[in-house]
Design a protein around this motif. Structure first.
Motif, PDB file in Angstrom:
ATOM      1  N   ILE A 139      28.052  29.232  37.144  1.00  0.00           N
ATOM      2  CA  ILE A 139      29.083  30.255  37.001  1.00  0.00           C
ATOM      3  C   ILE A 139      30.208  29.704  36.132  1.00  0.00           C
ATOM      4  O   ILE A 139      30.699  28.606  36.357  1.00  0.00           O
ATOM      5  N   GLU A 140      30.601  30.460  35.139  1.00  0.00           N
ATOM      6  CA  GLU A 140      31.661  30.018  34.227  1.00  0.00           C
ATOM      7  C   GLU A 140      32.992  29.952  34.973  1.00  0.00           C
ATOM      8  O   GLU A 140      33.383  30.883  35.668  1.00  0.00           O
ATOM      9  N   LYS A 141      33.695  28.825  34.833  1.00  0.00           N
ATOM     10  CA  LYS A 141      34.966  28.618  35.507  1.00  0.00           C
ATOM     11  C   LYS A 141      36.011  28.134  34.512  1.00  0.00           C
ATOM     12  O   LYS A 141      35.701  27.385  33.586  1.00  0.00           O
ATOM     13  N   LYS A 170      41.778  38.377  34.082  1.00  0.00           N
ATOM     14  CA  LYS A 170      41.530  39.802  34.308  1.00  0.00           C
ATOM     15  C   LYS A 170      42.065  40.173  35.690  1.00  0.00           C
ATOM     16  O   LYS A 170      41.994  39.379  36.620  1.00  0.00           O
ATOM     17  N   PHE A 171      42.607  41.379  35.795  1.00  0.00           N
ATOM     18  CA  PHE A 171      43.109  41.840  37.079  1.00  0.00           C
ATOM     19  C   PHE A 171      41.949  41.952  38.072  1.00  0.00           C
ATOM     20  O   PHE A 171      40.879  42.474  37.761  1.00  0.00           O
ATOM     21  N   GLY A 172      42.175  41.422  39.271  1.00  0.00           N
ATOM     22  CA  GLY A 172      41.146  41.443  40.291  1.00  0.00           C
ATOM     23  C   GLY A 172      40.157  40.302  40.204  1.00  0.00           C
ATOM     24  O   GLY A 172      39.259  40.206  41.044  1.00  0.00           O
ATOM     25  N   GLN A 173      40.304  39.414  39.182  1.00  0.00           N
ATOM     26  CA  GLN A 173      39.374  38.290  39.030  1.00  0.00           C
ATOM     27  C   GLN A 173      39.546  37.302  40.185  1.00  0.00           C
ATOM     28  O   GLN A 173      40.658  37.032  40.647  1.00  0.00           O
ATOM     29  N   LYS A 174      38.444  36.753  40.644  1.00  0.00           N
ATOM     30  CA  LYS A 174      38.475  35.828  41.768  1.00  0.00           C
ATOM     31  C   LYS A 174      38.921  34.447  41.314  1.00  0.00           C
ATOM     32  O   LYS A 174      38.565  33.989  40.231  1.00  0.00           O
ATOM     33  N   VAL A 175      39.716  33.781  42.162  1.00  0.00           N
ATOM     34  CA  VAL A 175      40.126  32.397  41.921  1.00  0.00           C
ATOM     35  C   VAL A 175      39.809  31.580  43.170  1.00  0.00           C
ATOM     36  O   VAL A 175      39.816  32.103  44.292  1.00  0.00           O
ATOM     37  N   THR A 209      42.712  36.606  44.550  1.00  0.00           N
ATOM     38  CA  THR A 209      42.442  37.506  43.424  1.00  0.00           C
ATOM     39  C   THR A 209      43.697  37.635  42.573  1.00  0.00           C
ATOM     40  O   THR A 209      44.823  37.639  43.098  1.00  0.00           O
ATOM     41  N   ILE A 210      43.505  37.739  41.272  1.00  0.00           N
ATOM     42  CA  ILE A 210      44.625  37.846  40.332  1.00  0.00           C
ATOM     43  C   ILE A 210      45.275  39.220  40.470  1.00  0.00           C
ATOM     44  O   ILE A 210      44.602  40.252  40.395  1.00  0.00           O
ATOM     45  N   GLN A 211      46.616  39.229  40.656  1.00  0.00           N
ATOM     46  CA  GLN A 211      47.367  40.470  40.839  1.00  0.00           C
ATOM     47  C   GLN A 211      48.245  40.808  39.638  1.00  0.00           C
ATOM     48  O   GLN A 211      48.357  41.973  39.263  1.00  0.00           O
ATOM     49  N   ARG A 212      48.853  39.784  39.027  1.00  0.00           N
ATOM     50  CA  ARG A 212      49.760  40.026  37.899  1.00  0.00           C
ATOM     51  C   ARG A 212      49.514  38.977  36.826  1.00  0.00           C
ATOM     52  O   ARG A 212      49.202  37.821  37.129  1.00  0.00           O
ATOM     53  N   ILE A 213      49.682  39.400  35.554  1.00  0.00           N
ATOM     54  CA  ILE A 213      49.474  38.506  34.406  1.00  0.00           C
ATOM     55  C   ILE A 213      50.640  38.692  33.447  1.00  0.00           C
ATOM     56  O   ILE A 213      51.023  39.822  33.133  1.00  0.00           O
ATOM     57  N   SER A 214      51.214  37.582  32.998  1.00  0.00           N
ATOM     58  CA  SER A 214      52.302  37.658  32.018  1.00  0.00           C
ATOM     59  C   SER A 214      51.763  38.238  30.707  1.00  0.00           C
ATOM     60  O   SER A 214      50.681  37.855  30.254  1.00  0.00           O
ATOM     61  N   PRO A 215      52.491  39.163  30.084  1.00  0.00           N
ATOM     62  CA  PRO A 215      51.988  39.786  28.847  1.00  0.00           C
ATOM     63  C   PRO A 215      52.053  38.882  27.626  1.00  0.00           C
ATOM     64  O   PRO A 215      51.444  39.184  26.597  1.00  0.00           O
ATOM     65  N   GLY A 226      42.817  24.566  40.625  1.00  0.00           N
ATOM     66  CA  GLY A 226      41.691  25.429  40.951  1.00  0.00           C
ATOM     67  C   GLY A 226      41.016  25.969  39.710  1.00  0.00           C
ATOM     68  O   GLY A 226      41.215  25.479  38.595  1.00  0.00           O
ATOM     69  N   ASN A 227      40.217  27.014  39.906  1.00  0.00           N
ATOM     70  CA  ASN A 227      39.442  27.612  38.819  1.00  0.00           C
ATOM     71  C   ASN A 227      39.440  29.127  38.945  1.00  0.00           C
ATOM     72  O   ASN A 227      39.436  29.674  40.065  1.00  0.00           O
ATOM     73  N   ILE A 228      39.454  29.775  37.784  1.00  0.00           N
ATOM     74  CA  ILE A 228      39.195  31.214  37.730  1.00  0.00           C
ATOM     75  C   ILE A 228      37.686  31.374  37.627  1.00  0.00           C
ATOM     76  O   ILE A 228      37.052  30.835  36.720  1.00  0.00           O
ATOM     77  N   VAL A 229      37.101  32.084  38.576  1.00  0.00           N
ATOM     78  CA  VAL A 229      35.646  32.205  38.659  1.00  0.00           C
ATOM     79  C   VAL A 229      35.205  33.468  37.939  1.00  0.00           C
ATOM     80  O   VAL A 229      35.613  34.578  38.291  1.00  0.00           O
ATOM     81  N   SER A 230      34.363  33.301  36.928  1.00  0.00           N
ATOM     82  CA  SER A 230      33.865  34.437  36.167  1.00  0.00           C
ATOM     83  C   SER A 230      32.772  35.166  36.944  1.00  0.00           C
ATOM     84  O   SER A 230      32.095  34.576  37.797  1.00  0.00           O
TER      85      SER A 230
END
Length: 372
Positions: A61-63, A235-240, A254-260, A290-294
């Motif tokens: 899984i891409e991380k 991405k919004f909702g992406q698992k970490v 899960t990702i909730q907010r991202i700086s623009p 940690g890692n963002i799990v694709s």
């Protein structure tokens, strides 16, 4: 007698010459065989089993790695709005407070006096405005009966409007005085726990000075950053998945907010994730990695990352192929620095990766395994 001596010398020299000749032939033969043995040994490289790694085939899984910290979603830093002396302080560090609860009272007698004065001025202005209104209404009736001129009525109307505006101005002064008087009573803007107290009874505080810091420990979040070149993973909702320093348990969120935009100095993008499990409040401010799990998987060959040479330009690894050393070019599909693994393609089915870094002079040399 001389003839016998000569004959004896001849018989003695002949065996000696034969012996010398045999020794020379033997040495010559040894000298011819030695280079062959040495050359055969130089064409073989001895390795131990720990030097070799079997190539694994599988899905990965891409991380995307990140670092960050744990913070409270709701937190507040409370400052004094006026310069005054603290008379009472009602909160301690670690104490839970409710929204609107009084934390400290400041001695601001001057503001209380100003409030009383402005309130009196307002009452006087309102009374004058009411009197002017009554006069205007009386003159309106006289105008309708023809007892006064319209100019006299309009003058009374103008006087009423002037008194009304004066009352409004006095009301504004009262509002200002009320605000200044209320600034002497400092309350909590949120429900939370006191984490810092910087005021004591009898202490004179200045306007803008921080008195308390409060955090709501019931709602925490992960604040982290990734390099701008990894923005496709955000991405919004992406698992970490992450670990908090000092805690061996792996947590998720899960990702909730991202700086623009990316930070102009660090070239990193900030994001916030909501944990899916409860986090101890003592973890606030702790370091996190940690890692963002694709959601997609990568299929390939899995090898240790540190066995790859020239990973950023033309990656290759040293492998044992058909019992000989070979340089194999590969393609890197994914790199996991924290796990020291890489997903690649380009190796043959029976290749064995070597941890030892060879040179081009070692290519095609035979490999023997040490019994030790």
């Amino acid at each position: 007698m001389h003839a016998k001596a000569t004959l004896l010398k001849t018989h003695l020299c002949t065996p000696l010459r034969m012996t010398t000749l045999c020794v020379c032939i033997a040495l010559s033969a040894c000298s011819k065989d030695a280079p062959k043995t040495t050359e055969a040994q130089n064409n073989k490289i001895e390795l131990i089993q720990a030097d070799l790694i079997q190539v694994k085939q599988g899905n990965s899984i891409e991380k995307t790695a990140f670092t960050g910290t744990i913070r409270a979603v709701n937190q507040s830093s409370i400052q004094a709005q006026v310069t005054a002396t603290a008379t009472t302080v009602n909160a301690e560090v670690g104490q839970t407070v409710s929204k609107g609860q009084v934390l400290v009272r400041l001695n601001n007698q001057d503001n209380a006096a100003r409030l009383a004065q402005s309130q009196a001025n307002l009452n006087s202005a309102q009374a004058q405005a009411n009197q002017a209104k009554s006069m205007m209404q009386r003159k309106k009736r006289l105008l309708d009966q023809g007892f006064i001129s319209r100019v006299e009525y309009e003058q009374s109307e103008l006087d009423y409007k002037s008194q009304l505006e004066n009352a409004r101005a006095q009301q504004a002064n009262v509002n200002i005085a009320q605000k200044a008087n209320q600034d002497g009573v400092i309350t909590s803007p949120i429900h939370g726990v006191i984490t810092k107290r910087q005021v004591e009874p009898g202490q004179t505080v200045s306007a803008g000075q921080t008195l308390f810091e409060i955090v709501d420990i019931n709602e925490l979040e992960l604040q982290a950053k990734v390099p701008s070149d990894a923005q496709s993973a955000l991405k919004f909702g992406q698992k970490v998945e992450f670990n908090i320093q000092g805690n061996a348990n792996k947590l998720t969120g899960t990702i909730q907010r991202i700086s623009p935009i990316a930070d102009s100095n660090s070239r990193q993008i900030e994001f916030f994730a909501k944990p899916t499990t409860t986090i101890n409040s003592l973890s606030i401010g702790s370091f996190v990695d940690g890692n963002i799990v694709s959601s997609t998987q990568i299929s390939g060959q899995i090898i240790p990352l540190d066995t790859i040479v020239n990973a950023t330009t033309q990656p290759y690894v040293w492998v044992i192929r058909q019992n000989k050393i070979t340089k194999a070019n590969i393609q890197i599909l994914e790199q996991r620095y924290n796990e020291n693994t890489a997903v690649i393609s380009g190796l043959q089915q029976n290749d064995v990766v070597s941890r030892i870094k060879f040179t081009d002079q070692d290519i095609h040399k035979e490999v023997v395994m040490s019994k030790n």
